[in-house]
Design an enzyme around this catalytic site. Structure first.
Site, PDB file in Angstrom:
ATOM      1  N   ALA A   1       3.939   1.526  -0.970  1.00  0.00           N
ATOM      2  CA  ALA A   1       4.657   1.622  -2.249  1.00  0.00           C
ATOM      3  C   ALA A   1       3.779   2.298  -3.298  1.00  0.00           C
ATOM      4  O   ALA A   1       4.258   3.131  -4.079  1.00  0.00           O
ATOM      5  CB  ALA A   1       5.064   0.228  -2.720  1.00  0.00           C
TER       6      ALA A   1
ATOM      7  N   TYR B   1       0.845  -1.208   0.000  1.00  0.00           N
ATOM      8  CA  TYR B   1       0.000   0.000   0.000  1.00  0.00           C
ATOM      9  C   TYR B   1       0.881   1.259   0.000  1.00  0.00           C
ATOM     10  O   TYR B   1       0.668   2.182  -0.791  1.00  0.00           O
ATOM     11  CB  TYR B   1      -0.910  -0.044   1.227  1.00  0.00           C
ATOM     12  CG  TYR B   1      -1.787   1.156   1.448  1.00  0.00           C
ATOM     13  CD1 TYR B   1      -3.036   1.249   0.841  1.00  0.00           C
ATOM     14  CD2 TYR B   1      -1.391   2.195   2.294  1.00  0.00           C
ATOM     15  CE1 TYR B   1      -3.861   2.352   1.063  1.00  0.00           C
ATOM     16  CE2 TYR B   1      -2.205   3.299   2.515  1.00  0.00           C
ATOM     17  CZ  TYR B   1      -3.432   3.381   1.904  1.00  0.00           C
ATOM     18  OH  TYR B   1      -4.236   4.470   2.123  1.00  0.00           O
TER      19      TYR B   1
HETATM   20  N1  LIG Z   1      -8.811   5.846   5.958  1.00  0.00           N
HETATM   21  C1  LIG Z   1      -7.558   6.204   6.190  1.00  0.00           C
HETATM   22  O1  LIG Z   1      -7.064   6.140   7.323  1.00  0.00           O
HETATM   23  C2  LIG Z   1      -6.703   6.747   5.080  1.00  0.00           C
HETATM   24  C3  LIG Z   1      -5.466   7.328   5.404  1.00  0.00           C
HETATM   25  C4  LIG Z   1      -4.677   7.857   4.394  1.00  0.00           C
HETATM   26  C5  LIG Z   1      -5.118   7.814   3.081  1.00  0.00           C
HETATM   27  N2  LIG Z   1      -6.318   7.242   2.789  1.00  0.00           N
HETATM   28  C6  LIG Z   1      -6.744   7.249   1.387  1.00  0.00           C
HETATM   29  O2  LIG Z   1      -7.949   7.976   1.268  1.00  0.00           O
HETATM   30  C7  LIG Z   1      -8.689   7.496   0.129  1.00  0.00           C
HETATM   31  C8  LIG Z   1     -10.123   7.178   0.558  1.00  0.00           C
HETATM   32  O3  LIG Z   1     -10.077   6.155   1.526  1.00  0.00           O
HETATM   33  P1  LIG Z   1     -11.268   5.835   2.541  1.00  0.00           P
HETATM   34  O4  LIG Z   1     -10.644   5.622   3.868  1.00  0.00           O
HETATM   35  O5  LIG Z   1     -12.374   6.811   2.368  1.00  0.00           O
HETATM   36  O6  LIG Z   1     -11.645   4.371   2.004  1.00  0.00           O
HETATM   37  P2  LIG Z   1     -13.014   3.596   1.829  1.00  0.00           P
HETATM   38  O7  LIG Z   1     -14.047   4.059   2.777  1.00  0.00           O
HETATM   39  O8  LIG Z   1     -12.637   2.153   1.808  1.00  0.00           O
HETATM   40  O9  LIG Z   1     -13.466   4.060   0.361  1.00  0.00           O
HETATM   41  C9  LIG Z   1     -12.740   3.637  -0.766  1.00  0.00           C
HETATM   42  C10 LIG Z   1     -13.532   4.032  -1.992  1.00  0.00           C
HETATM   43  O10 LIG Z   1     -12.853   3.516  -3.140  1.00  0.00           O
HETATM   44  C11 LIG Z   1     -13.726   2.649  -3.850  1.00  0.00           C
HETATM   45  N3  LIG Z   1     -12.960   1.581  -4.466  1.00  0.00           N
HETATM   46  C12 LIG Z   1     -12.145   0.671  -3.874  1.00  0.00           C
HETATM   47  N4  LIG Z   1     -11.667  -0.179  -4.794  1.00  0.00           N
HETATM   48  C13 LIG Z   1     -12.202   0.190  -5.983  1.00  0.00           C
HETATM   49  C14 LIG Z   1     -12.111  -0.296  -7.304  1.00  0.00           C
HETATM   50  N5  LIG Z   1     -11.380  -1.389  -7.607  1.00  0.00           N
HETATM   51  N6  LIG Z   1     -12.780   0.329  -8.292  1.00  0.00           N
HETATM   52  C15 LIG Z   1     -13.540   1.432  -8.017  1.00  0.00           C
HETATM   53  N7  LIG Z   1     -13.673   1.946  -6.790  1.00  0.00           N
HETATM   54  C16 LIG Z   1     -13.008   1.328  -5.784  1.00  0.00           C
HETATM   55  C17 LIG Z   1     -14.711   2.132  -2.791  1.00  0.00           C
HETATM   56  O11 LIG Z   1     -15.939   1.657  -3.344  1.00  0.00           O
HETATM   57  P3  LIG Z   1     -16.160   0.101  -3.760  1.00  0.00           P
HETATM   58  O12 LIG Z   1     -15.506  -0.742  -2.699  1.00  0.00           O
HETATM   59  O13 LIG Z   1     -17.642  -0.055  -3.861  1.00  0.00           O
HETATM   60  O14 LIG Z   1     -15.506  -0.057  -5.089  1.00  0.00           O
HETATM   61  C18 LIG Z   1     -14.929   3.416  -2.013  1.00  0.00           C
HETATM   62  O15 LIG Z   1     -15.814   4.272  -2.719  1.00  0.00           O
HETATM   63  C19 LIG Z   1      -7.909   6.282  -0.389  1.00  0.00           C
HETATM   64  O16 LIG Z   1      -7.087   6.674  -1.462  1.00  0.00           O
HETATM   65  C20 LIG Z   1      -7.058   5.884   0.802  1.00  0.00           C
HETATM   66  O17 LIG Z   1      -5.896   5.192   0.406  1.00  0.00           O
HETATM   67  C21 LIG Z   1      -7.126   6.709   3.742  1.00  0.00           C
END
Ligand SMILES: NC(=O)c1ccc[n+]([C@@H]2O[C@H](COP(=O)([O-])OP(=O)(O)OC[C@H]3O[C@@H](n4cnc5c(N)ncnc54)[C@H](OP(=O)(O)O)[C@@H]3O)[C@@H](O)[C@H]2O)c1
Length: 249
Positions: A161, A159
């Protein structure tokens, strides 16, 4: 052809990957509040995204698309453009998480994380930029990366990376676009979402204790930064903006 010496205007039609829940959905709602249009997708269109689309039928296109499906992505972009007008911005937000030590992560799982979190966002940025340039327009790209790209966190090797890869690509893309697009990353620290729900209370307490601001990041802290990069004339370009309460300093 737009004049390169003029500032790039605010985004008008923004593609948001992973706009169905969590941070992505909050970004979709903010873009609408700003008065712009949004094309959002995820593998599943949640009732929340459906409701947002129903409330703004002329300003939202929402669809069920896997970000790794290149053909489906291109069809989605074409449909979004025919319904909303020329796309001029992208928030590359969709990603999958990881919670496994590198030595216990299968080669297939590592490949899947890289495909979803690095290859697909690069292809999506390419497709959006080609559409922007074909029309002689200019635009804005925001990569949602992570503090994991800057500091070590156990269980997140592949992740991290991908997020570091996106930050590096972002800088070079900003230079390559040479005034045709502003390209930046927003790197959040941990915030509560479906992705991060694997963390237990002890881990949350540790993160809070190590965060100088004394509180965990929330999507509401990240959204205004994405808003600034999409809509304001800041001349910020090729930068990673970290939103983590100082956890990583
Ligand atoms: N939460 C944290 O602590 C954190 C920290 C740093 C950075 N981030 C980053 O913030 C961003 C949002 O994360 P979040 O925490 O809000 O995550 P989340 O609640 O898991 O949401 C991820 C979103 O991406 C979609 N998604 C995942 N795989 C997909 C695929 N193959 N095709 C299309 N859509 C896809 C999911 O919908 P579906 O599953 O229905 O496809 C969902 O809408 C991400 O880039 C994550 O790496 C998160």
């Amino acid at each position: 052809m737009s004049d390169k010496t003029e500032p790039i205007g605010p985004a008008t039609v923004v593609v948001v990957s992973g706009g169905s829940r969590g941070l992505g959905l909050a970004i979709v709602e903010d873009i609408l509040a700003q008065g712009a249009k949004v094309a959002a997708f995820a593998r599943t269109v949640t009732p929340e995204l459906e409701a947002v689309a129903a409330a703004h039928p002329d300003r939202v296109v929402a669809a069920s698309v896997d970000v790794t499906d290149v053909k489906a992505i291109n069809a989605f972009l074409k449909d979004a453009e025919s319904r909303l007008g020329p796309i001029d911005a992208l928030v590359n937000n969709a990603a999958m998480g990881q919670d496994s030590l590198h030595v216990h992560t299968s080669p297939e799982q590592i490949a899947k994380i890289i495909e979803t979190n690095l290859t697909a966002p690069l292809l999506l940025a390419r497709a959006v930029l080609r559409r922007i340039m074909a029309k002689g327009n200019r635009g804005r790209i925001v990569m949602v990366t992570s503090v994991c790209a800057q500091r070590g966190y156990s269980g997140l090797v592949a992740y991290s990376a991908t997020k570091g890869g996106l930050d590096s690509a972002m800088r070079t893309l900003a230079r390559e676009m040479h005034g045709r697009a502003l390209v930046n990353s927003v790197a959040p620290g941990f915030f509560a979402s479906e992705m991060s729900s694997v963390l237990g209370q002890t881990q949350l307490d540790t993160i809070t204790r190590r965060t100088p601001s004394g509180r965990l990041v929330e999507p509401d802290n990240i959204v205004p930064v994405v808003n600034t990069l999409l809509f304001h004339d800041t001349n910020i370009n090729g930068q990673v903006i970290t939103v983590d309460g100082g956890n990583s300093i």
